[in-house]
Design a protein around this motif. Sequence first.
Motif, short mmCIF file in Angstrom:
data_model
loop_
_atom_site.label_atom_id
_atom_site.label_comp_id
_atom_site.label_asym_id
_atom_site.label_seq_id
_atom_site.Cartn_x
_atom_site.Cartn_y
_atom_site.Cartn_z
N ASP A 1 -66.76 -57.02 28.46
CA ASP A 1 -65.64 -56.10 28.29
C ASP A 1 -64.31 -56.85 28.28
OD1 ASP A 1 -64.22 -55.51 31.06
OD2 ASP A 1 -66.36 -55.46 31.50
N LYS A 2 -64.21 -57.98 28.96
CA LYS A 2 -62.99 -58.79 28.91
C LYS A 2 -62.80 -59.37 27.52
CE LYS A 2 -61.60 -58.23 33.09
NZ LYS A 2 -60.56 -57.25 33.32
N LYS A 3 -63.88 -59.83 26.94
CA LYS A 3 -63.83 -60.35 25.57
C LYS A 3 -63.44 -59.22 24.61
CE LYS A 3 -66.72 -63.41 22.79
NZ LYS A 3 -68.07 -63.96 22.66
N GLY A 4 -63.99 -58.05 24.84
CA GLY A 4 -63.66 -56.88 24.02
C GLY A 4 -62.21 -56.47 24.16
N GLN A 5 -61.66 -56.63 25.37
CA GLN A 5 -60.25 -56.31 25.58
C GLN A 5 -59.37 -57.24 24.75
OE1 GLN A 5 -58.82 -56.72 29.63
NE2 GLN A 5 -57.13 -55.33 29.24
N LYS A 6 -59.72 -58.52 24.72
CA LYS A 6 -58.96 -59.47 23.91
C LYS A 6 -59.05 -59.10 22.43
CE LYS A 6 -59.39 -63.32 27.09
NZ LYS A 6 -59.96 -64.61 27.36
N THR A 7 -60.23 -58.71 21.99
CA THR A 7 -60.40 -58.28 20.60
C THR A 7 -59.56 -57.05 20.32
OG1 THR A 7 -62.64 -59.19 20.50
CG2 THR A 7 -62.09 -57.48 18.90
N TYR A 8 -59.59 -56.07 21.23
CA TYR A 8 -58.80 -54.86 21.06
C TYR A 8 -57.32 -55.19 20.92
CZ TYR A 8 -56.52 -50.43 21.71
OH TYR A 8 -55.72 -49.33 21.51
N LEU A 9 -56.81 -56.02 21.82
CA LEU A 9 -55.39 -56.36 21.79
C LEU A 9 -55.00 -57.07 20.50
CD1 LEU A 9 -54.90 -57.44 25.51
CD2 LEU A 9 -54.13 -55.31 24.43
N LYS A 10 -55.91 -57.84 19.96
CA LYS A 10 -55.64 -58.59 18.73
C LYS A 10 -55.77 -57.71 17.49
CE LYS A 10 -57.19 -62.65 16.18
NZ LYS A 10 -58.17 -63.72 16.10
N THR A 11 -56.74 -56.79 17.47
CA THR A 11 -57.05 -56.08 16.23
C THR A 11 -56.70 -54.60 16.22
OG1 THR A 11 -59.32 -55.64 16.94
CG2 THR A 11 -58.95 -57.67 15.69
N CYS A 12 -56.54 -53.99 17.36
CA CYS A 12 -56.39 -52.52 17.41
C CYS A 12 -55.06 -52.04 17.98
CB CYS A 12 -57.53 -51.90 18.22
SG CYS A 12 -59.17 -52.42 17.73
N LYS A 13 -54.44 -52.86 18.80
CA LYS A 13 -53.26 -52.44 19.55
C LYS A 13 -52.12 -51.96 18.65
CE LYS A 13 -49.89 -54.02 22.93
NZ LYS A 13 -49.41 -55.12 23.73
N ASN A 14 -51.91 -52.60 17.52
CA ASN A 14 -50.79 -52.24 16.66
C ASN A 14 -50.84 -50.78 16.21
OD1 ASN A 14 -49.64 -54.75 16.83
ND2 ASN A 14 -50.56 -55.49 14.95
N CYS A 15 -52.01 -50.25 15.99
CA CYS A 15 -52.14 -48.86 15.53
C CYS A 15 -52.43 -47.88 16.67
CB CYS A 15 -53.25 -48.74 14.49
SG CYS A 15 -52.92 -49.65 12.97
N HIS A 16 -53.22 -48.31 17.65
CA HIS A 16 -53.72 -47.40 18.68
C HIS A 16 -53.06 -47.55 20.05
CE1 HIS A 16 -56.77 -45.93 15.97
NE2 HIS A 16 -57.14 -47.16 15.72
N GLY A 17 -52.09 -48.45 20.17
CA GLY A 17 -51.41 -48.64 21.44
C GLY A 17 -52.18 -49.54 22.38
N ASN A 18 -51.67 -49.65 23.61
CA ASN A 18 -52.30 -50.57 24.56
C ASN A 18 -53.73 -50.14 24.87
OD1 ASN A 18 -52.30 -48.58 26.63
ND2 ASN A 18 -50.32 -49.25 27.39
N GLY A 19 -54.45 -51.01 25.57
CA GLY A 19 -55.86 -50.76 25.85
C GLY A 19 -56.13 -49.49 26.62
N THR A 20 -55.23 -49.13 27.52
CA THR A 20 -55.39 -47.90 28.30
C THR A 20 -55.36 -46.69 27.38
OG1 THR A 20 -54.34 -48.94 30.20
CG2 THR A 20 -54.45 -46.55 30.20
N LYS A 21 -54.39 -46.66 26.51
CA LYS A 21 -54.24 -45.54 25.57
C LYS A 21 -55.38 -45.51 24.56
CE LYS A 21 -51.04 -43.58 22.22
NZ LYS A 21 -49.81 -43.82 21.44
N GLY A 22 -55.71 -46.67 24.00
CA GLY A 22 -56.74 -46.73 22.98
C GLY A 22 -58.12 -46.34 23.48
N ALA A 23 -58.50 -46.88 24.62
CA ALA A 23 -59.82 -46.58 25.18
C ALA A 23 -59.94 -45.12 25.56
CB ALA A 23 -60.12 -47.47 26.37
N ALA A 24 -58.83 -44.52 25.99
CA ALA A 24 -58.84 -43.12 26.43
C ALA A 24 -58.87 -42.13 25.27
CB ALA A 24 -57.63 -42.85 27.31
N MET A 25 -58.89 -42.63 24.04
CA MET A 25 -58.97 -41.74 22.88
C MET A 25 -60.29 -40.99 22.82
SD MET A 25 -57.23 -44.21 20.00
CE MET A 25 -57.64 -43.13 18.65
N HIS A 26 -61.33 -41.55 23.46
CA HIS A 26 -62.67 -40.96 23.41
C HIS A 26 -63.36 -41.10 24.76
CE1 HIS A 26 -62.51 -40.43 19.08
NE2 HIS A 26 -62.05 -41.66 18.97
N THR A 27 -64.37 -40.26 24.97
CA THR A 27 -65.21 -40.38 26.15
C THR A 27 -66.21 -41.51 25.94
OG1 THR A 27 -66.91 -38.88 25.32
CG2 THR A 27 -65.07 -37.88 26.57
N GLN A 28 -66.92 -41.86 26.98
CA GLN A 28 -67.93 -42.91 26.86
C GLN A 28 -69.01 -42.53 25.86
OE1 GLN A 28 -68.79 -43.43 31.11
NE2 GLN A 28 -67.77 -45.42 31.00
#
Length: 110
Positions: A26-53
């Motif tokens: 999940d730490k590796k995934g967080q780095k990927t998220y910050l590099k590839t997703c953050k610009n459109c979906h916001g920080n990791g807290t906001k992005g991950a909370a877009m959906h349930t598990q």
Amino acid sequence: MKKSTSLFLAAVVAVGMMSSTVSADDKKGQKTYLKTCKNCHGNGTKGAAMHTQDEWDDLFAKGGAVIIKKHAGTKAEPYFNGDAFKDQAQDLRDFLFMYGSDSGNVPSCG
């Protein structure tokens, strides 16, 4: 008594090793998220909370077919159709799942 203590300690060590392996993904995934997703979906807290598990599981099922389709026609489409996503999908899923809206978890940074 000695045998049960040894067995208990072995179990503690095994669980500890498994926990660090899960954490690494999940730490590796967080780095990927910050590099590839953050610009459109916001920080990791906001992005991950877009959906349930469960929703994250559905989005990443079958090689991520649903999440790939959701990004069709966006500036992220090349990433989702490329080898980088195939290589990083499991780690990204682990991060998003770990911090999904119903998880009760909050990522430390990003």
